[in-house]
Scaffold this motif. Structure first.
Motif, PDB file in Angstrom:
ATOM      1  N   SER A  32       0.817  -1.210   0.000  1.00 22.32           N
ATOM      2  CA  SER A  32       0.000   0.000   0.000  1.00 22.32           C
ATOM      3  C   SER A  32       0.853   1.264   0.000  1.00 22.32           C
ATOM      4  N   LYS A  33       0.401   2.244  -0.733  1.00 33.30           N
ATOM      5  CA  LYS A  33       1.050   3.553  -0.719  1.00 33.30           C
ATOM      6  C   LYS A  33       0.457   4.431   0.379  1.00 33.30           C
ATOM      7  N   THR A  34      -0.611   3.949   1.018  1.00 32.05           N
ATOM      8  CA  THR A  34      -1.307   4.721   2.036  1.00 32.05           C
ATOM      9  C   THR A  34      -0.643   4.595   3.401  1.00 32.05           C
ATOM     10  N   ILE A  35      -0.069   3.435   3.680  1.00 30.81           N
ATOM     11  CA  ILE A  35       0.523   3.187   4.994  1.00 30.81           C
ATOM     12  C   ILE A  35       1.990   3.589   4.956  1.00 30.81           C
ATOM     13  N   TYR A  36       2.362   4.404   5.895  1.00 34.77           N
ATOM     14  CA  TYR A  36       3.734   4.880   5.964  1.00 34.77           C
ATOM     15  C   TYR A  36       4.465   4.087   7.037  1.00 34.77           C
ATOM     16  N   PHE A  37       5.385   3.254   6.610  1.00 32.33           N
ATOM     17  CA  PHE A  37       6.102   2.385   7.531  1.00 32.33           C
ATOM     18  C   PHE A  37       7.250   3.105   8.226  1.00 32.33           C
ATOM     19  N   SER A  38       7.363   4.421   8.013  1.00 27.10           N
ATOM     20  CA  SER A  38       8.393   5.179   8.724  1.00 27.10           C
ATOM     21  C   SER A  38       8.036   5.308  10.207  1.00 27.10           C
ATOM     22  N   VAL A 167     -11.753  -0.716  18.922  1.00 22.26           N
ATOM     23  CA  VAL A 167     -11.646  -0.718  17.463  1.00 22.26           C
ATOM     24  C   VAL A 167     -12.401   0.466  16.842  1.00 22.26           C
ATOM     25  N   GLY A 168     -13.549   0.807  17.400  1.00 21.17           N
ATOM     26  CA  GLY A 168     -14.346   1.900  16.840  1.00 21.17           C
ATOM     27  C   GLY A 168     -13.697   3.260  16.946  1.00 21.17           C
ATOM     28  N   CYS A 169     -12.630   3.388  17.724  1.00 19.80           N
ATOM     29  CA  CYS A 169     -11.911   4.663  17.862  1.00 19.80           C
ATOM     30  C   CYS A 169     -10.720   4.786  16.915  1.00 19.80           C
ATOM     31  N   ILE A 170     -10.442   3.749  16.161  1.00 15.65           N
ATOM     32  CA  ILE A 170      -9.289   3.771  15.256  1.00 15.65           C
ATOM     33  C   ILE A 170      -9.672   4.519  13.985  1.00 15.65           C
ATOM     34  N   GLU A 171      -8.871   5.517  13.635  1.00 15.45           N
ATOM     35  CA  GLU A 171      -9.180   6.362  12.486  1.00 15.45           C
ATOM     36  C   GLU A 171      -8.993   5.662  11.139  1.00 15.45           C
ATOM     37  N   MET A 172      -7.951   4.851  11.000  1.00 12.55           N
ATOM     38  CA  MET A 172      -7.680   4.177   9.721  1.00 12.55           C
ATOM     39  C   MET A 172      -8.308   2.788   9.723  1.00 12.55           C
ATOM     40  N   TYR A 173      -8.842   2.389   8.582  1.00 13.33           N
ATOM     41  CA  TYR A 173      -9.448   1.067   8.464  1.00 13.33           C
ATOM     42  C   TYR A 173      -9.280   0.551   7.044  1.00 13.33           C
ATOM     43  N   THR A 174      -9.410  -0.762   6.891  1.00 12.23           N
ATOM     44  CA  THR A 174      -9.296  -1.387   5.581  1.00 12.23           C
ATOM     45  C   THR A 174     -10.667  -1.801   5.079  1.00 12.23           C
ATOM     46  N   GLN A 175     -10.805  -1.807   3.766  1.00 16.34           N
ATOM     47  CA  GLN A 175     -12.053  -2.280   3.152  1.00 16.34           C
ATOM     48  C   GLN A 175     -11.802  -2.564   1.678  1.00 16.34           C
ATOM     49  N   TYR A 176     -12.730  -3.292   1.090  1.00 19.15           N
ATOM     50  CA  TYR A 176     -12.733  -3.476  -0.359  1.00 19.15           C
ATOM     51  C   TYR A 176     -13.868  -2.648  -0.907  1.00 19.15           C
ATOM     52  N   GLU A 177     -13.561  -1.833  -1.899  1.00 13.28           N
ATOM     53  CA  GLU A 177     -14.581  -1.034  -2.568  1.00 13.28           C
ATOM     54  C   GLU A 177     -14.439  -1.298  -4.057  1.00 13.28           C
ATOM     55  N   SER A 178     -15.500  -1.797  -4.663  1.00 18.23           N
ATOM     56  CA  SER A 178     -15.455  -2.221  -6.068  1.00 18.23           C
ATOM     57  C   SER A 178     -14.294  -3.186  -6.301  1.00 18.23           C
ATOM     58  N   LYS A 179     -14.133  -4.121  -5.360  1.00 14.65           N
ATOM     59  CA  LYS A 179     -13.110  -5.173  -5.401  1.00 14.65           C
ATOM     60  C   LYS A 179     -11.685  -4.643  -5.285  1.00 14.65           C
ATOM     61  N   GLN A 180     -11.529  -3.378  -4.971  1.00 13.35           N
ATOM     62  CA  GLN A 180     -10.212  -2.785  -4.784  1.00 13.35           C
ATOM     63  C   GLN A 180      -9.928  -2.609  -3.295  1.00 13.35           C
ATOM     64  N   PHE A 181      -8.776  -3.091  -2.850  1.00 14.93           N
ATOM     65  CA  PHE A 181      -8.375  -2.933  -1.457  1.00 14.93           C
ATOM     66  C   PHE A 181      -8.058  -1.470  -1.184  1.00 14.93           C
ATOM     67  N   GLN A 182      -8.537  -0.976  -0.047  1.00 12.81           N
ATOM     68  CA  GLN A 182      -8.281   0.410   0.324  1.00 12.81           C
ATOM     69  C   GLN A 182      -8.008   0.531   1.815  1.00 12.81           C
ATOM     70  N   VAL A 183      -7.125   1.456   2.148  1.00 12.31           N
ATOM     71  CA  VAL A 183      -6.951   1.882   3.525  1.00 12.31           C
ATOM     72  C   VAL A 183      -7.532   3.279   3.575  1.00 12.31           C
ATOM     73  N   LYS A 184      -8.564   3.431   4.377  1.00 15.81           N
ATOM     74  CA  LYS A 184      -9.289   4.699   4.417  1.00 15.81           C
ATOM     75  C   LYS A 184      -9.208   5.307   5.812  1.00 15.81           C
ATOM     76  N   THR A 185      -9.599   6.558   5.894  1.00 12.17           N
ATOM     77  CA  THR A 185      -9.664   7.265   7.168  1.00 12.17           C
ATOM     78  C   THR A 185     -11.108   7.634   7.433  1.00 12.17           C
ATOM     79  N   ARG A 186     -11.547   7.429   8.660  1.00  7.47           N
ATOM     80  CA  ARG A 186     -12.916   7.779   9.035  1.00  7.47           C
ATOM     81  C   ARG A 186     -12.891   8.794  10.167  1.00  7.47           C
TER      82      ARG A 186
END
Length: 194
Positions: A32-38, A167-186
């Motif tokens: 993923s380009k969304t997750i920064y492993f730094s 878990v409900g307090c975590i801002e970032m989450y994973t999901q599939y949208e239109s079969k594409q994996f995404q890391v999103k922020t809520r």
């Protein structure tokens, strides 16, 4: 961690069954380009409780998925049963808690959020089936040392807000949208702010 070099390390309660969704999600996260492993990464999620899982049901991913859909019930957002981290996660700074007793999981998430690590809820993309037995879903609360973690953590850290480690307090989450994996922020509820 001393024996193997890899992008992610995990530990899980031993009564959890996984499907290929675990492998697929972790592969997607690594790429993923969304997750920064730094910064340290902590991935957790909610489990699905299924009573009386048979040997045959637990042998194949397809069976685990089927029983989770037909008999499973997602458990409370307070219970986190798996923890996946990057190599930079500071495990040496974690107090000597008892895994499987109340408090350590919510403290770990709360503290990681407070430290501004990349904390990710993978509930929507990792199926984690808890094999519920006669002992029930709150077995850790029935032991004589059930308050060990709470006592230890409360002595070490004043004013722990365990509810901010669900878990409900975590801002970032994973999901599939239109079969594409995404890391999103809520946007999380106001009571979750750290």
């Amino acid at each position: 961690m001393n024996h193997f070099k890899t992008s992610l390390y995990a530990f899980s309660n031993s009564d959890i069954l996984y499907t290929d969704t675990l492998i697929r999600t972790l592969a997607q996260m690594i790429n993923s380009k969304t997750i920064y492993f730094s910064r340290p990464v902590l991935i957790v999620g909610c489990r699905t409780n299924v009573e009386n899982v048979t040997l045959e049901e637990g042998l194949h991913w397809e069976n685990i998925t089927r029983i989770s859909q037909s008999r499973g019930k997602q458990f409370t957002e307070w219970a986190e049963d798996y923890f996946i981290t990057s190599p930079s996660f500071p495990w040496n700074e974690v107090p000597e808690v008892v895994v499987g007793r109340p408090g350590y999981d919510n403290w770990l998430v709360y503290n990681s959020r407070k430290m501004k690590y990349n904390v990710i809820d993978a509930t929507k993309t990792i199926l984690a089936v808890h094999q519920t037995t006669l002992a029930g879903n709150n077995e850790g609360r029935n032991h004589s040392n059930r308050d060990y973690n709470l006592d230890l953590l409360n002595k070490m850290y004043k004013g722990i807000q365990y509810k901010k480690g669900v878990v409900g307090c975590i801002e970032m989450y994973t999901q599939y949208e239109s079969k594409q994996f995404q890391v999103k922020t809520r946007k999380v509820r106001f009571s979750c702010k750290v």
